[in-house]
Design a protein around this motif. Structure first.
Motif, PDB file in Angstrom:
ATOM      1  N   GLU A 170       0.800  -1.104   0.076  1.00 18.67           N
ATOM      2  CA  GLU A 170      -0.014   0.058   0.026  1.00 18.67           C
ATOM      3  C   GLU A 170       0.737   1.182   0.052  1.00 18.67           C
ATOM      4  OE1 GLU A 170      -3.567  -0.318   2.526  1.00 18.67           O
ATOM      5  OE2 GLU A 170      -2.445  -1.812   3.583  1.00 18.67           O
ATOM      6  N   GLY A 175      -0.104   4.221   1.282  1.00 19.65           N
ATOM      7  CA  GLY A 175      -0.373   4.620   2.544  1.00 19.65           C
ATOM      8  C   GLY A 175      -0.262   6.393   2.506  1.00 19.65           C
ATOM      9  N   ASN A 180       3.399  -1.032   3.886  1.00 19.75           N
ATOM     10  CA  ASN A 180       2.654   0.079   3.641  1.00 19.75           C
ATOM     11  C   ASN A 180       3.761   1.148   4.031  1.00 19.75           C
ATOM     12  OD1 ASN A 180       1.134   2.779   4.452  1.00 19.75           O
ATOM     13  ND2 ASN A 180      -0.728   1.112   4.597  1.00 19.75           N
TER      14      ASN A 180
END
Length: 344
Positions: free
Chosen positions: A28, A30, A168
């Motif tokens: 991710e 983030g 992330n």
């Protein structure tokens, strides 16, 4: 490797394989975590391309790192039964994580010197308690802090401190920033108690966080960095203990990409901030380290030397996990305590 090196490598891998609860989490960006920081220099176009946006965010944060690692003073310190608690200046979506816990080990006598002690990644609440007590025997008080998402600060859905280091990108930056700021808040408390000579001591992930805190806080006159690397990303990408994190990135980004994105949480970005400071540094590395590969540790030693930064080097005859095993844990602990007693 020779016979000793092969034996050490087998031992390291055996210790690393004991943890069966590592989780490969999906990659991710983030960016929501980065926006929550509210950094003034943060690029405003959140709808832009994520890789370019994170790249520019990291560059802006490094360029204005004093602002990035700034914080509002803590006003709710509570010391009870040897445990210091306070609300972290950095807030997250996890209430447990936003309450900082730091075990207090005051040394006897009138010497007003103290270290903030940061254990390794995934340390439990007892990590480095023995080291804190050993520091007391050298006349040094120790405030042992649990980093973000560790021990008492771990959200209930976790078994490991995965939210501090993961695939992330933004959350990892946010977590490291929080731990570094919490460390500075611990220095604030020590200063309020009348401690005049202050320093930081960190191991592994704690070493990185301790360095960032010290680089942005002139009060730290001693830095003890137990296992060192120039870039946060290089350890995660190549280290044995973080291969599950590496798998989470897949082929989405490269090691060079991650080095840029995580430059804001890497010691390499702040080494020059130590120039001109009267700060004593101990750099500890291990030539058989499978988690902090020696090639990256040697880069730190070389750069400290090239920049003319005051430092001593201690070489452990073991690896990363084996640092916690006898006799290496005793060798390591004594080296750190002696250095602190001499220079703090």
């Amino acid at each position: 490797m020779g016979l000793y090196g092969r034996w050490m490598d087998r031992w390291e891998r055996k210790l690393a394989s004991r943890d069966s609860n590592r989780v490969v989490r999906p990659f991710e960006w983030g960016t929501d975590w980065l926006h929550s920081i509210g950094f003034p220099a943060c690029p405003a176009d959140a709808n832009g391309d994520a890789p370019e946006w994170v790249d520019r965010f990291a560059a802006a944060a490094v360029a204005e790192s004093d602002r990035f690692y700034s914080y509002e003073p803590v006003r709710d310190y509570q010391l009870r039964d040897g445990m210091l608690n306070f609300t972290s200046p950095v807030r997250t979506r996890y209430p447990e994580n936003d309450r900082v816990h730091a075990a207090w080990f005051p040394a006897e006598g009138k010497q007003r010197r103290a270290l903030v002690v940061l254990p390794q990644w995934n340390s439990d609440a007892d990590g480095h308690v023995g080291l804190a007590k050993l520091l007391n025997r050298f006349g040094i008080s120790a405030l042992r802090m649990s980093m973000a998402y560790h021990a008492e600060r771990m959200p209930p859905e976790l078994e490991r401190a995965d939210y501090h280091v993961s695939s992330n990108v933004g959350r990892t930056i946010h977590a490291c920033r929080q731990s570094a700021i919490d460390t500075r808040a611990c220095l604030d408390w020590l200063q309020q108690q009348g401690y005049e000579r202050l320093g930081v001591l960190g191991t592994s992930l704690g070493s990185c966080v301790a360095f960032i805190a010290a680089a942005h806080d002139q009060r730290a006159s001693v830095g003890i960095f137990n296992h060192v690397s120039m870039y946060f990303s290089d350890v995660v990408w190549t280290g044995l203990s973080s291969q599950h994190v590496r798998r989470g990135f897949g082929d989405t980004i490269t090691q060079d990409d991650l080095r840029r994105y995580w430059s804001v949480i890497s010691p390499a970005s702040y080494l020059k901030r130590l120039q001109g400071r009267h700060m004593h540094n101990l750099l500890i590395w291990a030539p058989y380290d499978t988690t902090f590969p020696p090639v990256y540790s040697r880069q730190v030693l070389t750069t400290f030397r090239e920049l003319g930064l005051p430092h001593k080097v201690f070489t452990l005859p073991c690896g990363h996990y084996t640092t916690g095993r006898f006799p290496f844990n005793l060798i390591d602990g004594l080296a750190m305590c002696r250095f602190a007693a001499r220079h703090l």
